[in-house]
Design an enzyme around this catalytic site. Structure first.
Site, PDB file in Angstrom:
ATOM      1  N   LYS A 267       2.850   2.579   0.009  1.00  0.00           N
ATOM      2  CA  LYS A 267       1.983   2.442  -1.165  1.00  0.00           C
ATOM      3  C   LYS A 267       1.193   3.737  -1.339  1.00  0.00           C
ATOM      4  CE  LYS A 267      -2.132   0.012  -2.911  1.00  0.00           C
ATOM      5  NZ  LYS A 267      -3.062  -1.132  -2.743  1.00  0.00           N
ATOM      6  N   ASP A 272      -7.591   3.926  -6.505  1.00  0.00           N
ATOM      7  CA  ASP A 272      -7.528   2.557  -7.008  1.00  0.00           C
ATOM      8  C   ASP A 272      -8.897   2.128  -7.525  1.00  0.00           C
ATOM      9  OD1 ASP A 272      -7.010  -0.045  -7.611  1.00  0.00           O
ATOM     10  OD2 ASP A 272      -6.797  -0.728  -5.527  1.00  0.00           O
ATOM     11  N   LYS A 279     -12.996  -2.547 -10.118  1.00  0.00           N
ATOM     12  CA  LYS A 279     -13.706  -2.861  -8.870  1.00  0.00           C
ATOM     13  C   LYS A 279     -15.208  -2.615  -9.060  1.00  0.00           C
ATOM     14  CE  LYS A 279     -10.063  -1.604  -5.571  1.00  0.00           C
ATOM     15  NZ  LYS A 279      -9.905  -2.946  -4.972  1.00  0.00           N
ATOM     16  N   ASP A 290      -6.180   4.776  -0.773  1.00  0.00           N
ATOM     17  CA  ASP A 290      -5.188   3.757  -1.114  1.00  0.00           C
ATOM     18  C   ASP A 290      -3.756   4.314  -1.144  1.00  0.00           C
ATOM     19  OD1 ASP A 290      -4.922   1.039  -1.497  1.00  0.00           O
ATOM     20  OD2 ASP A 290      -5.071   1.142  -3.675  1.00  0.00           O
ATOM     21  N   ASP A 349      -5.958  -5.189 -10.436  1.00  0.00           N
ATOM     22  CA  ASP A 349      -6.353  -4.649  -9.136  1.00  0.00           C
ATOM     23  C   ASP A 349      -5.358  -5.032  -8.036  1.00  0.00           C
ATOM     24  OD1 ASP A 349      -7.857  -3.223  -7.358  1.00  0.00           O
ATOM     25  OD2 ASP A 349      -9.459  -4.714  -7.178  1.00  0.00           O
ATOM     26  N   GLU A 351      -2.409  -4.032  -7.693  1.00  0.00           N
ATOM     27  CA  GLU A 351      -1.440  -3.066  -8.194  1.00  0.00           C
ATOM     28  C   GLU A 351      -0.458  -2.584  -7.119  1.00  0.00           C
ATOM     29  OE1 GLU A 351      -4.298  -2.276  -7.021  1.00  0.00           O
ATOM     30  OE2 GLU A 351      -3.739  -0.647  -5.680  1.00  0.00           O
ATOM     31  N   ARG A 353       1.274  -4.145  -4.873  1.00  0.00           N
ATOM     32  CA  ARG A 353       2.508  -4.924  -4.792  1.00  0.00           C
ATOM     33  C   ARG A 353       3.449  -4.596  -5.962  1.00  0.00           C
ATOM     34  NH1 ARG A 353      -0.940 -10.325  -4.691  1.00  0.00           N
ATOM     35  NH2 ARG A 353      -2.317  -8.833  -3.651  1.00  0.00           N
TER      36      ARG A 353
HETATM   37  N1  BES Z   1      -6.309  -1.292  -2.410  1.00  0.00           N
HETATM   38  C1  BES Z   1      -6.792  -2.623  -2.497  1.00  0.00           C
HETATM   39  C2  BES Z   1      -6.926  -3.280  -1.129  1.00  0.00           C
HETATM   40  C3  BES Z   1      -7.984  -2.691  -0.231  1.00  0.00           C
HETATM   41  C4  BES Z   1      -9.265  -3.222  -0.226  1.00  0.00           C
HETATM   42  C5  BES Z   1      -7.680  -1.672   0.634  1.00  0.00           C
HETATM   43  C6  BES Z   1     -10.241  -2.693   0.613  1.00  0.00           C
HETATM   44  C7  BES Z   1      -8.630  -1.132   1.467  1.00  0.00           C
HETATM   45  C8  BES Z   1      -9.909  -1.637   1.466  1.00  0.00           C
HETATM   46  C9  BES Z   1      -5.830  -3.460  -3.330  1.00  0.00           C
HETATM   47  O1  BES Z   1      -5.168  -2.792  -4.348  1.00  0.00           O
HETATM   48  C10 BES Z   1      -6.619  -4.529  -3.971  1.00  0.00           C
HETATM   49  O2  BES Z   1      -7.443  -4.225  -4.769  1.00  0.00           O
HETATM   50  N2  BES Z   1      -6.332  -5.775  -3.604  1.00  0.00           N
HETATM   51  C11 BES Z   1      -7.012  -6.886  -4.141  1.00  0.00           C
HETATM   52  C12 BES Z   1      -5.994  -7.947  -4.455  1.00  0.00           C
HETATM   53  C13 BES Z   1      -6.554  -9.109  -5.210  1.00  0.00           C
HETATM   54  C14 BES Z   1      -6.911  -8.704  -6.613  1.00  0.00           C
HETATM   55  C15 BES Z   1      -5.509 -10.207  -5.212  1.00  0.00           C
HETATM   56  C16 BES Z   1      -8.003  -7.390  -3.114  1.00  0.00           C
HETATM   57  O3  BES Z   1      -7.659  -7.422  -1.931  1.00  0.00           O
HETATM   58  O4  BES Z   1      -9.128  -7.708  -3.486  1.00  0.00           O
HETATM   59 ZN    ZN Z   2      -4.900  -0.806  -4.077  1.00  0.00          ZN
HETATM   60 MN    MN Z   3      -6.268  -2.716  -6.123  1.00  0.00          MN
END
Ligand code: BES
Ligand code: ZN
Ligand code: MN
Length: 498
Positions: A267, A272, A279, A290, A349, A351, A353
């Site tokens: 990834k 992000d 966010k 990210d 968010d 993204e 996947r």
């Molecule tokens: N890049 C984030 C995940 C992340 C969070 C990595 C904190 C490192 C530290 C990912 O893209 C994300 O935002 N995931 C969301 C998914 C949700 C919207 C289903 C999350 O984990 O909140």
């Molecule tokens: Zn992310």
């Molecule tokens: Mn994200």
């Protein structure tokens, strides 16, 4: 740089002689107190540790480093570092790393090896190199230094005091440590690079640069045009809100004698923001990390080539920037992933996947024997396992192989399930899949989403959301910022897949 030497601890000329201390076992009441200096330590040092344990508060606890002026040594200073019970190679790796990490600005150090096990030598070499890292790209000079976020250059030279002429095996183990450490440092550098400098096209250039001069590597870059032609709707959808368009980079290493092939998918979200599902501002800066998965697979394929491993490796870097704008994708947009699966984007968010789905389909189409993806995928990973333990999911054998490789490499990776009964949570009212479901078990749901794109290929998914980035204080060989976690596991996995 690291070297093996026959030099003796008492007579080696160096800026810092590093001695590892273990906690004194309490089940052997020998009347002594204080920690136990390990290895072939000069008598004077043993006496010094005993006589000063009290006044210095020496315990052998991990991450406690004392640096003293050296007496009766050729070394200019003596560095005492705790290793806790010192009963695993990883405890040695961390202790030696904690020592070298504090020796910024010095020209040389020499390490007394805690014992003469081959695994200890490898761990000491890796720890010494992993600890000797600082990121100074954006600093004007050491005068701008602030406490632990040192702007000084890392310790330059490390000698391991072997006491005899190195054997071929010992030399090779140190060379491997050097390659591993350079790979880890490369990941840290990429993660630490500010996202205004590291956007998808810049990352693609960095991939070309990283492979320059390494025999047997080939780089292919798919730009937005190629992505559109190939139907890579995940990358394009995520990247469409950014002024800096997405790229898919493929780095192949295919040695002639390879019997097996492994695809690594990373990834690579260079920033992000969350996109339209923006966010909150707190800690959003950490989202420059990210792209750690993409950096990890890049560094791993480079390391595989440098080590000449007899396994074919293809690294796929799914690069995009996730930004909100007038051109950004909206919650409820439907995109078509490479290969035809349609996905309703309910949360922009989620993204990672989406870009991974594109890259996984492309990777699996080449019929590798194994596919492993690495991603800072979910906050839920951090909720489940914290900031230091990564999660691995996937098909049973592949997942267990990753757990075993991580254990051998000294990285903390824990297996997690992919419960089939959560899958209905990814149902969409209009498309084949939705990109999010309910919040609970979010890490597993993300894994289940990815599983939809790997077919029957043996597959493992590493979620390194927490361990990839260290926002707080350094520890062991781990600096603040990018950690490079995952590289050692993947290289070790490739070594066992030849
Ligand atoms: N890049 C984030 C995940 C992340 C969070 C990595 C904190 C490192 C530290 C990912 O893209 C994300 O935002 N995931 C969301 C998914 C949700 C919207 C289903 C999350 O984990 O909140
Ligand atoms: Zn992310
Ligand atoms: Mn994200």
């Amino acid at each position: 740089m690291i070297s093996l030497t026959q030099a003796q601890p008492a007579t080696v000329a160096t800026d810092a002689l590093v001695v590892v201390l273990a906690r004194r076992p309490t089940d052997v009441p020998d009347g002594r107190t204080g920690p136990v200096p390990l290895g072939d330590v000069p008598d004077d040092v043993v006496r010094l540790v005993e006589s000063s344990a009290d006044v210095l508060g020496l315990t052998g606890d991990p991450d406690v480093v004392h640096r003293l002026p050296a007496t009766r040594l050729r070394a200019r200073s003596l560095v005492l570092v705790g290793a806790g019970a010192a009963d695993t190679p990883e405890s040695v790796r961390r202790a030696v790393g904690a020592a070298t990490r504090t020796l910024t600005g010095l020209a040389s150090a020499a390490v007394v090896l805690p014992d003469d096990e081959p695994a200890t030598l490898a761990a000491a070499a890796e720890g010494a190199l992993l600890g000797a890292y600082t990121y100074t790209r954006y600093r004007q000079g050491p005068e701008k230094d602030t406490a632990q976020r040192s702007g000084r250059p890392p310790l330059a030279e490390v000698q391991l005091l072997l006491g005899h002429r190195p054997t071929k095996t010992e030399t090779r183990s140190v060379q491997r440590a050097q390659v591993l450490a350079e790979a880890v440092h490369a990941v840290r550098d990429l993660v630490n690079t500010a996202p205004n400098d590291l956007y998808p096209a810049a990352f693609a250039e960095a991939a070309r640069a990283a492979t320059k001069g390494v025999k047997g590597l080939k780089v292919t870059v798919m730009d937005p045009k190629a992505l559109a032609a190939g139907g890579f709707g995940g990358l394009l959808g995520v990247g469409q809100g950014s002024a800096r368009p997405p790229h898919l980079v493929k780095v192949t290493y295919s040695p002639a004698r390879a019997k097996r092939s492994v695809a690594l998918v990373g990834k690579g979200i260079t920033f992000d923001s969350g996109g339209i599902s923006l966010k909150p501002p707190a800690d959003m800066d950490e989202m420059k990390s990210d792209m750690a998965g993409a950096a990890t697979v890049l560094a791993t394929v480079v390391a595989a080539a440098r080590l000449g491993l007899p396994v074919a490796v293809t690294a796929w870097l799914a690069l995009a920037e996730n930004m909100p704008s007038g051109t950004a994708q909206r919650p409820s947009d439907v995109l078509t992933v490479h290969g035809g699966t349609t996905v309703e984007v309910l949360n922009t968010d989620a993204e990672g996947r989406l870009v991974l789905a594109d890259a996984l389909v492309a990777a699996v189409a080449e019929e590798p024997d194994l596919v492993v993806d690495v991603a800072t995928l979910t906050g839920a990973q951090i909720v489940a396992l914290g900031r230091r333990v990564a999660a691995v999911m996937g098909t049973d054998d592949a997942r267990d192989d990753v757990v075993a490789a991580a254990a051998a490499a000294g990285e903390s990776v824990w297996p997690m399930p992919l419960p089939e009964d959560l899958k209905p949570g990814l149902k969409s009212t209009v498309a084949d899949l939705a990109n999010v479901g309910e919040r609970w078990g979010g890490m597993l749901l993300a894994g289940l989403f990815l599983a939809e794109f790997v077919g029957t290929t043996p597959w493992a998914h590493l979620d390194i959301a927490g361990p990839a980035y260290n926002a707080k204080d350094p520890y062991g060989y781990t600096p603040v910022g990018g950690t490079g976690m995952g590289v050692r596991t993947l290289v070790t996995l490739l070594e066992s897949h030849g």
